[in-house]
Design a protein around this motif. Sequence first.
Motif, PDB file in Angstrom:
ATOM      1  N   GLY A  12       8.471  -4.477  -2.466  1.00 39.89           N
ATOM      2  CA  GLY A  12       7.939  -4.052  -3.758  1.00 39.89           C
ATOM      3  C   GLY A  12       8.946  -4.238  -4.881  1.00 39.89           C
ATOM      4  O   GLY A  12       8.616  -4.748  -5.953  1.00 39.89           O
ATOM      5  N   GLY A  13      10.185  -3.831  -4.651  1.00 41.92           N
ATOM      6  CA  GLY A  13      11.229  -3.987  -5.664  1.00 41.92           C
ATOM      7  C   GLY A  13      11.542  -5.440  -5.951  1.00 41.92           C
ATOM      8  O   GLY A  13      11.705  -5.838  -7.115  1.00 41.92           O
ATOM      9  N   THR A  14      11.597  -6.248  -4.896  1.00 40.75           N
ATOM     10  CA  THR A  14      11.842  -7.678  -5.066  1.00 40.75           C
ATOM     11  C   THR A  14      10.700  -8.332  -5.837  1.00 40.75           C
ATOM     12  O   THR A  14      10.929  -9.213  -6.667  1.00 40.75           O
ATOM     13  CB  THR A  14      12.015  -8.356  -3.691  1.00 40.75           C
ATOM     14  OG1 THR A  14      13.070  -7.699  -2.994  1.00 40.75           O
ATOM     15  CG2 THR A  14      12.333  -9.821  -3.823  1.00 40.75           C
ATOM     16  N   SER A  15       9.484  -7.903  -5.580  1.00 42.87           N
ATOM     17  CA  SER A  15       8.328  -8.445  -6.297  1.00 42.87           C
ATOM     18  C   SER A  15       8.410  -8.148  -7.784  1.00 42.87           C
ATOM     19  O   SER A  15       8.155  -9.025  -8.616  1.00 42.87           O
ATOM     20  CB  SER A  15       7.027  -7.874  -5.733  1.00 42.87           C
ATOM     21  OG  SER A  15       6.859  -8.263  -4.398  1.00 42.87           O
ATOM     22  N   LEU A 125      -9.462  -5.567  -8.917  1.00 43.94           N
ATOM     23  CA  LEU A 125     -10.492  -4.964  -8.067  1.00 43.94           C
ATOM     24  C   LEU A 125      -9.996  -3.663  -7.430  1.00 43.94           C
ATOM     25  O   LEU A 125     -10.769  -2.717  -7.257  1.00 43.94           O
ATOM     26  CB  LEU A 125     -10.901  -5.968  -6.989  1.00 43.94           C
ATOM     27  CG  LEU A 125     -12.081  -5.634  -6.106  1.00 43.94           C
ATOM     28  CD1 LEU A 125     -13.329  -5.475  -6.956  1.00 43.94           C
ATOM     29  CD2 LEU A 125     -12.277  -6.743  -5.086  1.00 43.94           C
ATOM     30  N   GLN A 126      -8.709  -3.608  -7.102  1.00 42.97           N
ATOM     31  CA  GLN A 126      -8.160  -2.389  -6.528  1.00 42.97           C
ATOM     32  C   GLN A 126      -8.148  -1.242  -7.537  1.00 42.97           C
ATOM     33  O   GLN A 126      -8.313  -0.094  -7.165  1.00 42.97           O
ATOM     34  CB  GLN A 126      -6.746  -2.635  -6.001  1.00 42.97           C
ATOM     35  CG  GLN A 126      -6.738  -3.466  -4.743  1.00 42.97           C
ATOM     36  CD  GLN A 126      -5.338  -3.692  -4.220  1.00 42.97           C
ATOM     37  OE1 GLN A 126      -4.372  -3.759  -4.977  1.00 42.97           O
ATOM     38  NE2 GLN A 126      -5.228  -3.818  -2.908  1.00 42.97           N
ATOM     39  N   PHE A 127      -7.929  -1.571  -8.792  1.00 48.33           N
ATOM     40  CA  PHE A 127      -7.904  -0.532  -9.820  1.00 48.33           C
ATOM     41  C   PHE A 127      -9.286  -0.229 -10.376  1.00 48.33           C
ATOM     42  O   PHE A 127      -9.534   0.870 -10.863  1.00 48.33           O
ATOM     43  CB  PHE A 127      -6.942  -0.920 -10.954  1.00 48.33           C
ATOM     44  CG  PHE A 127      -5.499  -0.753 -10.577  1.00 48.33           C
ATOM     45  CD1 PHE A 127      -4.897   0.488 -10.617  1.00 48.33           C
ATOM     46  CD2 PHE A 127      -4.749  -1.833 -10.146  1.00 48.33           C
ATOM     47  CE1 PHE A 127      -3.576   0.656 -10.253  1.00 48.33           C
ATOM     48  CE2 PHE A 127      -3.426  -1.683  -9.784  1.00 48.33           C
ATOM     49  CZ  PHE A 127      -2.832  -0.433  -9.832  1.00 48.33           C
ATOM     50  N   CYS A 142     -12.174  -4.621  -0.052  1.00 44.83           N
ATOM     51  CA  CYS A 142     -11.214  -5.366  -0.873  1.00 44.83           C
ATOM     52  C   CYS A 142     -10.572  -4.478  -1.928  1.00 44.83           C
ATOM     53  O   CYS A 142      -9.520  -4.809  -2.461  1.00 44.83           O
ATOM     54  CB  CYS A 142     -11.902  -6.555  -1.535  1.00 44.83           C
ATOM     55  SG  CYS A 142     -12.383  -7.829  -0.353  1.00 44.83           S
ATOM     56  N   SER A 143     -11.197  -3.365  -2.235  1.00 37.80           N
ATOM     57  CA  SER A 143     -10.634  -2.459  -3.231  1.00 37.80           C
ATOM     58  C   SER A 143      -9.651  -1.463  -2.622  1.00 37.80           C
ATOM     59  O   SER A 143      -9.000  -0.725  -3.345  1.00 37.80           O
ATOM     60  CB  SER A 143     -11.757  -1.703  -3.940  1.00 37.80           C
ATOM     61  OG  SER A 143     -12.498  -0.956  -3.003  1.00 37.80           O
ATOM     62  N   GLY A 144      -9.511  -1.468  -1.313  1.00 34.22           N
ATOM     63  CA  GLY A 144      -8.592  -0.547  -0.648  1.00 34.22           C
ATOM     64  C   GLY A 144      -7.147  -0.995  -0.796  1.00 34.22           C
ATOM     65  O   GLY A 144      -6.854  -2.173  -0.946  1.00 34.22           O
ATOM     66  N   ARG A 145      -6.247  -0.019  -0.755  1.00 34.76           N
ATOM     67  CA  ARG A 145      -4.815  -0.311  -0.860  1.00 34.76           C
ATOM     68  C   ARG A 145      -4.106   0.296   0.338  1.00 34.76           C
ATOM     69  O   ARG A 145      -4.113   1.505   0.527  1.00 34.76           O
ATOM     70  CB  ARG A 145      -4.227   0.271  -2.137  1.00 34.76           C
ATOM     71  CG  ARG A 145      -4.486  -0.570  -3.350  1.00 34.76           C
ATOM     72  CD  ARG A 145      -3.656  -0.100  -4.509  1.00 34.76           C
ATOM     73  NE  ARG A 145      -4.415   0.912  -5.229  1.00 34.76           N
ATOM     74  CZ  ARG A 145      -3.962   1.588  -6.250  1.00 34.76           C
ATOM     75  NH1 ARG A 145      -2.751   1.391  -6.677  1.00 34.76           N
ATOM     76  NH2 ARG A 145      -4.720   2.468  -6.845  1.00 34.76           N
ATOM     77  N   PHE A 150       5.991   2.326  -5.602  1.00 35.77           N
ATOM     78  CA  PHE A 150       6.181   2.854  -6.960  1.00 35.77           C
ATOM     79  C   PHE A 150       4.849   3.281  -7.579  1.00 35.77           C
ATOM     80  O   PHE A 150       4.719   3.366  -8.781  1.00 35.77           O
ATOM     81  CB  PHE A 150       6.884   1.843  -7.869  1.00 35.77           C
ATOM     82  CG  PHE A 150       8.135   1.254  -7.281  1.00 35.77           C
ATOM     83  CD1 PHE A 150       9.191   2.065  -6.893  1.00 35.77           C
ATOM     84  CD2 PHE A 150       8.248  -0.116  -7.095  1.00 35.77           C
ATOM     85  CE1 PHE A 150      10.342   1.519  -6.345  1.00 35.77           C
ATOM     86  CE2 PHE A 150       9.399  -0.669  -6.547  1.00 35.77           C
ATOM     87  CZ  PHE A 150      10.452   0.158  -6.169  1.00 35.77           C
ATOM     88  N   GLY A 151       3.844   3.484  -6.751  1.00 36.32           N
ATOM     89  CA  GLY A 151       2.554   3.957  -7.213  1.00 36.32           C
ATOM     90  C   GLY A 151       1.585   2.884  -7.658  1.00 36.32           C
ATOM     91  O   GLY A 151       0.415   3.157  -7.877  1.00 36.32           O
ATOM     92  N   PHE A 152       2.032   1.632  -7.780  1.00 29.03           N
ATOM     93  CA  PHE A 152       1.125   0.601  -8.284  1.00 29.03           C
ATOM     94  C   PHE A 152       1.317  -0.782  -7.678  1.00 29.03           C
ATOM     95  O   PHE A 152       0.471  -1.647  -7.857  1.00 29.03           O
ATOM     96  CB  PHE A 152       1.239   0.485  -9.817  1.00 29.03           C
ATOM     97  CG  PHE A 152       2.568   0.003 -10.298  1.00 29.03           C
ATOM     98  CD1 PHE A 152       2.772  -1.338 -10.569  1.00 29.03           C
ATOM     99  CD2 PHE A 152       3.616   0.879 -10.487  1.00 29.03           C
ATOM    100  CE1 PHE A 152       3.995  -1.795 -11.017  1.00 29.03           C
ATOM    101  CE2 PHE A 152       4.844   0.446 -10.947  1.00 29.03           C
ATOM    102  CZ  PHE A 152       5.026  -0.899 -11.211  1.00 29.03           C
ATOM    103  N   VAL A 153       2.389  -1.037  -6.976  1.00 30.51           N
ATOM    104  CA  VAL A 153       2.623  -2.365  -6.403  1.00 30.51           C
ATOM    105  C   VAL A 153       1.968  -2.422  -5.029  1.00 30.51           C
ATOM    106  O   VAL A 153       2.476  -1.880  -4.056  1.00 30.51           O
ATOM    107  CB  VAL A 153       4.126  -2.682  -6.299  1.00 30.51           C
ATOM    108  CG1 VAL A 153       4.333  -4.067  -5.695  1.00 30.51           C
ATOM    109  CG2 VAL A 153       4.788  -2.603  -7.655  1.00 30.51           C
TER     110      VAL A 153
END
Length: 185
Positions: A12-15, A125-127, A142-145, A150-153
């Motif tokens: 996540g941080g690298t992204s 779509l996730q949001f 497809c909307s599942g996470r 960090f709450g959003f990545v």
Amino acid sequence: MTLYPAIVQMLGGTSLAGAAASLALLAGLMVPAGRMWLRTSLAGYERHVIAWAWTIAFAATGGSLYFSEIVGFVPCPFCWYQRFAMYPLVLVLGVGLVRAHAGIWRFALPLPVVGLAIAAYHVALQFRPTLDLVPCEGGVPCSGRYVAVFGFVSIPAMAGAAFLMIGALLLLLRQLEKEEGPALR
């Protein structure tokens, strides 16, 4: 003790860092002074640019396989579409690296462009699950996470960052090829 939390945080941080660097690179490619600086700074390093893009594609492919094969996350259809765009990049960029040919950007660039578009839609779509134009089938929404670093990545956001980084590097390679020609030194 499992390494899963550390791996997810690192990805996540690298992204996020890679996406920021990619946007800075794209901004540099948009202005004449930036293009000139990049050409003079990176002239002769075209093979390195291909290697960076290949490394990102390889890491993204490994990350997707880690999430599905080791962690056990079942990919949704949009995850598969993103994989269809990412996995061939490892091969295409690998050939460009081995053959030392800056013109590989012509063959590779459509893949991150399409992959970024799919990833952007998947993140949206996730949001906003109401944006679902075609219902996802296969048991996984497809909307599942699975992940929210960090709450959003999410995983599609990580894929989108990888596509953005690869695309920016291929555009840089295009710019460098204008100066040096297709064959690398």
